[in-house]
Design an enzyme around this catalytic site. Structure first.
Site, PDB file in Angstrom:
ATOM      1  CE  LYS A 115      -6.289   1.364  -0.278  1.00 30.11           C
ATOM      2  NZ  LYS A 115      -7.024   0.721   0.422  1.00 30.11           N
ATOM      3  CE1 TYR A 157      -2.375   2.823   0.566  1.00 27.81           C
ATOM      4  CE2 TYR A 157      -3.255   2.625   3.008  1.00 27.81           C
ATOM      5  CZ  TYR A 157      -3.252   3.192   1.152  1.00 27.81           C
ATOM      6  OH  TYR A 157      -4.397   4.114   1.836  1.00 27.81           O
TER       7      TYR A 157
END
Length: 278
Positions: free
Chosen positions: A165, A137
Site C-alpha cells: 500500500k 504500508y
C-alpha cells in the site's frame, strides 16, 4: 495463504466521549458493513488512529473481533500492525498468529526515522511472528520514513509479503512491478483520491475510506476502473457526492459524523483531530 479480496474497507476505531476505546462500537460498524455485503475490512490500520492506540487497546480490539464468530469466519479481516516500539508490534503479531485473522497491514513507526536496513529487519521480525499474508504500508507523508524500492523488492522475496500500500511516490509502483519476480504481488491504493490515475499507474487493489459510507457504490466504481468500463453520468454524480462528503475537511471527522448519523456508536476522534476554535 492469500488475500483474495480486491477491496477492503479501512474502518475507523470507535471511541467514547472520554476518548477511551469502544470495542463494541467498532464491531457494530463492521457488522453493518458485513450486512451490506462487504467481504473484507482493515481494523486498527488506516484512518490514522493506529498510533494513538496502545498495545493493550490493540489487543482488546483484536480479542473483540475474535469473539465475533460470524464476522471472523465469513470476512477477510486484516489487522494493522505497527509501533514505534518493535517489541510491541511483535507481541501483537504473535497474538494474531494462531487466529482466523486473514492478514496484516504492516506500517512503519512515525517520527523515529529508521534506516532502510533497520526497517527491513523490523518488517522481517513482525512477519515472522504473525506468519500471515502481509501488505507493506509505506506512508512517508505521515511517518517521515520512506521505504525504498530496494527494500520493497527485498521484502517481496518473502512469500508472505503479498502486496504494497503505497501512499508516497506513486511512480515507485512501476519500478517495483518491473523488479518483483511474482504475479501474485498487489498494489493497494490508499483511499479514493486520484484513484483513476493510480489505476492507470498499475495499482490493482483498494484500501477504501469512502467505502465506510457507501461500500456498494465504491466497490462497483473500483471494479469498473479495473476493467476499463465506462462510468455513466449518473454513477459519476453519485461518486462525486460521496467523495465530497468524506474528503472535504478532515475525512475521519466526516466519516464518524456520517456513521453516528446511522445510529452506530462510532463516537468521536481523539483530539487534536476534531478540535475546533470556539
Amino acid at each position: 495463504m492469500m488475500l483474495k479480496e480486491k477491496i477492503h474497507i479501512a474502518v475507523p476505531t470507535a471511541f467514547f466521549n472520554d476518548e477511551s476505546l469502544n470495542v463494541q462500537g467498532t464491531l457494530d460498524h463492521i457488522r453493518d458493513l458485513y450486512k451490506q455485503g462487504v467481504k473484507s475490512v482493515l481494523v486498527s490500520g488506516s484512518t490514522g488512529e493506529q498510533h494513538s492506540l496502545n498495545l493493550k487497546e490493540k489487543i482488546a480490539l483484536l480479542n473483540g473481533i475474535l469473539s465475533e464468530d460470524e464476522l471472523i469466519n465469513n470476512m477477510e479481516i486484516i489487522f494493522g500492525v505497527s509501533s514505534i516500539k518493535q517489541k510491541e508490534a511483535e507481541e501483537l503479531a504473535k497474538r494474531i498468529a494462531n487466529t482466523n485473522i486473514a492478514g496484516i497491514l504492516l506500517g512503519y513507526p512515525p517520527y523515529i526515522l529508521p534506516t532502510q536496513e533497520e526497517a527491513v529487519v523490523y518488517s522481517q521480525a513482525i512477519i515472522n511472528q504473525s506468519n500471515k499474508p502481509t501488505i507493506l504500508y509505506n506512508n512517508p507523508k505521515r511517518t517521515g520514513f520512506d521505504l525504498s524500492v530496494e527494500s520493497i523488492i527485498r521484502l517481496s522475496e518473502i512469500e508472505l509479503v503479498i502486496g504494497l500500500k503505497e501512499a508516497g511516490n506513486e511512480e515507485k509502483v512501476e519500478r517495483v512491478k518491473k523488479d518483483v519476480k511474482r504475479n501474485n504481488f498487489y498494489f493497494y491504493v490508499g483511499g479514493e483520491v486520484n484513484i483513476e490515475d493510480k489505476v492507470l499507474q498499475g495499482f490493482d487493489r483498494l484500501s477504501s475510506i469512502a467505502g465506510n459510507i457507501s461500500p456498494v457504490v465504491i466497490s462497483q466504481w473500483f471494479d469498473k476502473l479495473l476493467t476499463k468500463q465506462k462510468i455513466t453520468e449518473q454513477e459519476r454524480e453519485k461518486i462525486d457526492l460521496i467523495i465530497e462528503q468524506v474528503y472535504q475537511g478532515t475525512p475521519l471527522v466526516n466519516l464518524k459524523q456520517l456513521i453516528n448519523q446511522k445510529g452506530i456508536p462510532i463516537g468521536i476522534c481523539r483530539s487534536p483531530i476534531g478540535n475546533t476554535l470556539n
